[in-house]
Structures are given as C-alpha cells and as structure tokens.
Design a protein around this motif. Structure first.
Motif, PDB file in Angstrom:
ATOM      1  N   SER A 286       0.927  -1.440   0.011  1.00 56.36           N
ATOM      2  CA  SER A 286       0.047   0.036   0.075  1.00 56.36           C
ATOM      3  C   SER A 286       0.870   1.333   0.055  1.00 56.36           C
ATOM      4  O   SER A 286       2.000   1.260   0.535  1.00 56.36           O
ATOM      5  N   GLU A 287       0.315   2.251  -0.455  1.00 56.42           N
ATOM      6  CA  GLU A 287       1.041   3.351  -0.671  1.00 56.42           C
ATOM      7  C   GLU A 287       1.382   4.372   0.648  1.00 56.42           C
ATOM      8  O   GLU A 287       2.482   4.795   0.958  1.00 56.42           O
ATOM      9  N   GLU A 288       0.489   4.061   1.432  1.00 55.89           N
ATOM     10  CA  GLU A 288       0.610   4.926   2.597  1.00 55.89           C
ATOM     11  C   GLU A 288       0.145   4.289   3.966  1.00 55.89           C
ATOM     12  O   GLU A 288      -0.781   3.315   3.698  1.00 55.89           O
ATOM     13  N   HIS A 289       0.602   4.494   4.987  1.00 52.56           N
ATOM     14  CA  HIS A 289       0.583   3.842   6.409  1.00 52.56           C
ATOM     15  C   HIS A 289       0.421   4.838   7.452  1.00 52.56           C
ATOM     16  O   HIS A 289       1.258   5.837   7.223  1.00 52.56           O
ATOM     17  N   PRO A 290      -0.461   4.346   8.474  1.00 49.50           N
ATOM     18  CA  PRO A 290      -0.097   5.462   9.727  1.00 49.50           C
ATOM     19  C   PRO A 290       1.102   5.616  10.351  1.00 49.50           C
ATOM     20  O   PRO A 290       2.026   4.477   9.977  1.00 49.50           O
ATOM     21  N   GLY A 291       1.447   6.536  10.789  1.00 49.56           N
ATOM     22  CA  GLY A 291       2.969   6.694  11.447  1.00 49.56           C
ATOM     23  C   GLY A 291       3.078   6.384  12.910  1.00 49.56           C
ATOM     24  O   GLY A 291       2.020   6.639  13.669  1.00 49.56           O
ATOM     25  N   VAL A 292       4.000   5.849  13.239  1.00 46.38           N
ATOM     26  CA  VAL A 292       4.215   5.421  14.536  1.00 46.38           C
ATOM     27  C   VAL A 292       5.794   6.101  14.952  1.00 46.38           C
ATOM     28  O   VAL A 292       6.690   5.844  14.451  1.00 46.38           O
TER      29      VAL A 292
END
Length: 254
Positions: free
Chosen positions: A26-32
């Motif tokens: 996937s192109e985008e993911h939540p940040g941590v």
C-alpha cells in the motif's frame, strides 16, 4: 530499514531509524513514533521498529540522546546479557537520561512528530507512539503536547507519575490518546504508588487506558540483548500494542 538525519535546534542532528512494512505494498500507512530505552539506538530497537512496521505502519525511532553523541558513540561495547555488564553500562548512561529534562524533551518531541508526518508513505491522520524504559515518559509527553497522537504504549516505563511538577502524568488532561501501559513488576522507578497515581490521572482525564503490572517481569523486560529479557512479557506487550494501534490508527482504513 534506513537511518536518516533529523535537523534539531542549534544545528544539532539526531539520527533515526525508519522502518516500513516489508510485505504491504500500500502507498500509505499510519505513522508511529518509537522512543528507545536508555541503552540507546541499536539493533534491538531496529528489530522492534521493524516488527511494528510489519503490522502496517511507518515507524520512526530517533536517537533522543543526540546531544551526548551518535548512536554508535553511545552504543554498548560489552555483552549486556551479563548482569554485571548491564549494571555497569547503566551507571554510565544515567547522566544522559537525567540530562534529558522535561524542557528539552518537550522541545524535541514536536520535531520528531513533524519528521514522522513528513516521511514518504505516512498517511494523514492520527499517529501512535510507543516508548520503553525512559522512552515511555517521552511517549506520554508526545500525547500531552499533540492531540493528533491517538495511541500511546508504554512498557517498563519509569518516572511516569512522580510527585514532581514536571511529571508526565500531570499533562494528561491535554491528551486525547488511548493508553496501554505494561509496568515491570517490583520496579523501583515505577512502584505501586506511582502506578496507582498514573491510573488516577488517566481516569481523571477521562482517557481510555490499560494500566497493568506484568507479574514477574523485570524493568527492561522487552530488551532481548540484556540480562532481564522476558519473552512471555515481551510477547504480551507486543500483543497489547498491536491491538491498540489497530483500534486507534487503522479505523479509517477499514
């Protein structure tokens, strides 16, 4: 996994690990944002960051001791699975832990969050934080400072609810996150009174939280490169953290 420089105040630079999912295209993911323990930015932190990233996140783990040296300059030179070597290392490390005051931490944290959100592949929306040992204090402070922090995990954290005016728990009224804490058992840096004080502050702020002591697990239990590693407690912490992030960071992606 890559290492990037983060420009900080007064021309300083903080190194940071960046981990991305290895299989999710996937192109985008939540940040941590991952805050290391007092031992520093090293292979074990990279392993932990990658494990979290593989759940479907982009993870940033900065060297929060950048004022004291690079990650390599501060890295252990002895085998910390030897209890004596671990104790000796912490004697040398504590001055830099103490030098990272609340004032300094609260100046640095917004820079880390800004860097995380600007990374390629980080989705707009809420971010999560997780901290270990003294990093748990930084994770709480991040939520206190930034309402966009939706999740905080803190494991074998110390000094989370002291009687000091700058104790992290005193800022929880400004937080909007859900919290999960897995405290070490018989931890002098987070004893029963402090755990209770933290629980009261979370309740007073109306925050959803789990505030638990992991029976039999020593301070530092997630660190497999030290003498206090506890595999069962570590797996429990990762299970709790994965569920927390799934509840808070991935709702809009369902």
């Amino acid at each position: 996994m890559q290492t990037i420089p983060i420009p900080m105040a007064e021309g300083a630079v903080a190194e940071a690990f960046v981990a991305r999912p290895q299989r999710d295209t996937s192109e985008e993911h939540p940040g941590v944002l991952l805050f290391m323990d007092a031992i520093g930015l090293r292979p074990r932190i990279a392993e932990m960051a990658q494990r979290i990233a593989d759940w479907g996140y982009v993870v940033l783990a900065p060297n929060v001791f950048f004022r004291d040296g690079t990650k390599d300059e501060l890295a252990p030179t002895t085998d910390l699975t030897d209890p004596g070597a671990r104790d000796e290392f912490f004697e040398a490390a504590m001055p830099r832990v103490q030098a990272l005051t609340a004032t300094r931490a609260e100046a640095d944290i917004p820079v880390y969050l800004e860097t995380l959100r600007a990374l390629t592949g980080v989705a707009e929306g809420p971010v999560g934080t997780v901290g270990y040992c003294m990093g748990a204090r930084l994770a709480v402070r991040a939520a206190n400072l930034d309402a966009g922090v939706a999740a905080v995990g803190g494991f074998h954290g110390g000094g989370l609810a002291t009687e000091g005016d700058d104790s992290p728990h005193r800022g929880l009224a400004d937080a909007r996150a859900e919290f999960v804490f897995g405290h070490a058992d018989q931890d002098r840096s987070m004893g029963p009174e402090a755990v209770a004080r933290l629980g009261e502050a979370l309740a007073d702020a109306g925050l959803s939280a789990r505030n638990e002591v992991y029976e039999g697990a020593a301070h530092g239990y997630t660190m497999s490169d030290t003498a206090v590693f506890d595999e069962a407690a570590t797996e429990r912490a990762f299970t709790e953290l994965e569920a927390l992030f799934a509840r808070t960071l991935r709702v809009s992606r369902a």
